[in-house]
Design a protein around this motif. Structure first.
Motif, PDB file in Angstrom:
ATOM      1  N   MET A 130      50.535  -7.158 -13.393  1.00 43.50           N
ATOM      2  CA  MET A 130      50.482  -6.179 -14.662  1.00 43.50           C
ATOM      3  C   MET A 130      48.823  -6.165 -15.369  1.00 43.50           C
ATOM      4  SD  MET A 130      53.415  -5.825 -17.487  1.00 43.50           S
ATOM      5  CE  MET A 130      52.835  -6.984 -18.727  1.00 43.50           C
ATOM      6  N   SER A 131      48.684  -5.103 -15.701  1.00 39.77           N
ATOM      7  CA  SER A 131      47.323  -5.244 -16.412  1.00 39.77           C
ATOM      8  C   SER A 131      47.421  -5.282 -17.786  1.00 39.77           C
ATOM      9  CB  SER A 131      46.519  -3.747 -16.009  1.00 39.77           C
ATOM     10  OG  SER A 131      47.175  -2.589 -16.752  1.00 39.77           O
ATOM     11  N   ASP A 132      46.193  -5.790 -18.337  1.00 39.00           N
ATOM     12  CA  ASP A 132      46.301  -5.975 -19.896  1.00 39.00           C
ATOM     13  C   ASP A 132      46.150  -4.593 -20.543  1.00 39.00           C
ATOM     14  OD1 ASP A 132      46.314  -8.773 -20.192  1.00 39.00           O
ATOM     15  OD2 ASP A 132      44.258  -8.760 -19.413  1.00 39.00           O
ATOM     16  N   THR A 133      46.853  -4.434 -21.781  1.00 33.63           N
ATOM     17  CA  THR A 133      46.843  -3.134 -22.545  1.00 33.63           C
ATOM     18  C   THR A 133      45.953  -3.543 -23.808  1.00 33.63           C
ATOM     19  OG1 THR A 133      48.895  -2.476 -21.786  1.00 33.63           O
ATOM     20  CG2 THR A 133      48.253  -1.615 -23.850  1.00 33.63           C
ATOM     21  N   LEU A 134      44.968  -2.643 -23.680  1.00 35.25           N
ATOM     22  CA  LEU A 134      43.936  -2.654 -25.055  1.00 35.25           C
ATOM     23  C   LEU A 134      44.038  -1.645 -26.056  1.00 35.25           C
ATOM     24  CD1 LEU A 134      40.611  -3.844 -22.773  1.00 35.25           C
ATOM     25  CD2 LEU A 134      42.501  -5.024 -24.015  1.00 35.25           C
ATOM     26  N   LEU A 135      44.039  -1.595 -27.184  1.00 35.01           N
ATOM     27  CA  LEU A 135      43.886  -0.855 -28.204  1.00 35.01           C
ATOM     28  C   LEU A 135      42.351  -0.686 -28.679  1.00 35.01           C
ATOM     29  CD1 LEU A 135      45.351   1.455 -30.129  1.00 35.01           C
ATOM     30  CD2 LEU A 135      45.790  -0.353 -31.794  1.00 35.01           C
ATOM     31  N   ILE A 136      41.910   0.673 -28.174  1.00 35.03           N
ATOM     32  CA  ILE A 136      40.594   0.896 -29.172  1.00 35.03           C
ATOM     33  C   ILE A 136      40.982   1.881 -30.199  1.00 35.03           C
ATOM     34  CG2 ILE A 136      38.376   1.839 -28.746  1.00 35.03           C
ATOM     35  CD1 ILE A 136      38.814   1.502 -25.549  1.00 35.03           C
ATOM     36  N   ILE A 137      40.210   1.336 -31.497  1.00 34.62           N
ATOM     37  CA  ILE A 137      40.428   2.105 -32.603  1.00 34.62           C
ATOM     38  C   ILE A 137      39.034   2.663 -33.130  1.00 34.62           C
ATOM     39  CG2 ILE A 137      40.981   2.160 -35.116  1.00 34.62           C
ATOM     40  CD1 ILE A 137      42.864  -0.286 -34.602  1.00 34.62           C
ATOM     41  N   GLU A 138      38.619   3.733 -32.594  1.00 39.39           N
ATOM     42  CA  GLU A 138      37.341   4.328 -32.538  1.00 39.39           C
ATOM     43  C   GLU A 138      37.367   5.685 -32.881  1.00 39.39           C
ATOM     44  OE1 GLU A 138      33.893   5.108 -32.821  1.00 39.39           O
ATOM     45  OE2 GLU A 138      33.889   3.052 -31.721  1.00 39.39           O
ATOM     46  N   ASP A 139      36.615   6.225 -33.797  1.00 36.58           N
ATOM     47  CA  ASP A 139      36.854   7.597 -34.070  1.00 36.58           C
ATOM     48  C   ASP A 139      35.606   8.559 -33.362  1.00 36.58           C
ATOM     49  OD1 ASP A 139      34.776   6.521 -35.753  1.00 36.58           O
ATOM     50  OD2 ASP A 139      34.544   8.168 -37.264  1.00 36.58           O
ATOM     51  N   ASN A 140      34.677   7.909 -32.960  1.00 39.22           N
ATOM     52  CA  ASN A 140      33.622   8.559 -32.166  1.00 39.22           C
ATOM     53  C   ASN A 140      33.920   8.763 -30.829  1.00 39.22           C
ATOM     54  OD1 ASN A 140      31.013   8.563 -30.218  1.00 39.22           O
ATOM     55  ND2 ASN A 140      29.973   8.891 -32.200  1.00 39.22           N
ATOM     56  N   GLU A 141      34.023   9.964 -30.193  1.00 41.52           N
ATOM     57  CA  GLU A 141      34.705  10.539 -28.926  1.00 41.52           C
ATOM     58  C   GLU A 141      33.643   9.896 -27.991  1.00 41.52           C
ATOM     59  OE1 GLU A 141      35.609  14.515 -26.599  1.00 41.52           O
ATOM     60  OE2 GLU A 141      35.798  14.594 -28.769  1.00 41.52           O
ATOM     61  N   GLN A 142      32.358  10.229 -28.066  1.00 42.29           N
ATOM     62  CA  GLN A 142      31.779   9.343 -26.804  1.00 42.29           C
ATOM     63  C   GLN A 142      31.727   7.814 -26.817  1.00 42.29           C
ATOM     64  OE1 GLN A 142      27.958  10.895 -28.185  1.00 42.29           O
ATOM     65  NE2 GLN A 142      28.051  12.758 -26.731  1.00 42.29           N
ATOM     66  N   ASN A 143      31.776   7.084 -27.888  1.00 46.60           N
ATOM     67  CA  ASN A 143      32.067   5.831 -27.739  1.00 46.60           C
ATOM     68  C   ASN A 143      33.362   5.336 -27.203  1.00 46.60           C
ATOM     69  OD1 ASN A 143      29.431   5.378 -28.849  1.00 46.60           O
ATOM     70  ND2 ASN A 143      30.224   5.187 -31.111  1.00 46.60           N
ATOM     71  N   PHE A 144      34.248   5.954 -27.579  1.00 45.35           N
ATOM     72  CA  PHE A 144      35.683   5.887 -27.117  1.00 45.35           C
ATOM     73  C   PHE A 144      35.586   6.239 -25.423  1.00 45.35           C
ATOM     74  CE2 PHE A 144      39.949   7.412 -25.493  1.00 45.35           C
ATOM     75  CZ  PHE A 144      40.460   6.168 -25.765  1.00 45.35           C
ATOM     76  N   TYR A 145      35.113   7.363 -25.150  1.00 50.28           N
ATOM     77  CA  TYR A 145      35.099   7.607 -23.664  1.00 50.28           C
ATOM     78  C   TYR A 145      34.425   6.662 -23.058  1.00 50.28           C
ATOM     79  CZ  TYR A 145      33.957   9.937 -19.431  1.00 50.28           C
ATOM     80  OH  TYR A 145      33.759   9.955 -18.050  1.00 50.28           O
TER      81      TYR A 145
END
Length: 125
Positions: free
Chosen positions: A1-16
């Motif tokens: 099973m893979s780890d689940t990561l939550l990314i809290i980021e408002d910049n679309e390019q950084n998130f992508y």
């Protein structure tokens, strides 16, 4: 099973970029654009780690880290600040607020996943 990561980021390019690198390496990635949304998602999904930008709308990353750390259900979940805040004292301030680690932006695509894995490994020890 893979780890689940939550990314809290408002910049679309950084998130992508983060999502692309992490999913390419087998992680399940969930995103949130605001601190409040991130806190709600963290409570609901209980991720293996949280990647947190500091400069967020409505509620900054310092406040988000403090609130996440205060929640009993999320004790032990690493909070990794991924931020362009790199002035003297910024690292210490976010660590005092509750972050486990700190990665400067722009992220290095060659080392980013290894850095994330090192925080996950430490949380499992």
């Amino acid at each position: 099973m893979s780890d689940t990561l939550l990314i809290i980021e408002d910049n679309e390019q950084n998130f992508y970029m983060m999502r692309f690198l992490l999913e390419k390496n087998g992680f399940n990635v969930i995103g949130a654009e605001t601190g409040r949304e991130g806190i709600e998602k963290a409570i609901n999904i209980k991720p293996d780690a949280i990647l947190l930008d500091i400069q967020l709308p409505e509620m900054d990353g310092y406040a988000v880290a403090e609130e996440l750390k205060s929640l009993e259900a999320l004790q032990g979940v690493p909070i990794i600040a991924v931020t362009s805040y790199a002035m003297v004292g910024d690292r210490e301030r976010i660590l005092r607020a509750g972050a486990t680690g700190y990665i400067e932006k722009p992220i290095n695509p060659d080392t980013f996943v290894t850095e994330i894995n090192s925080y996950l490994d430490k949380s499992r020890d």
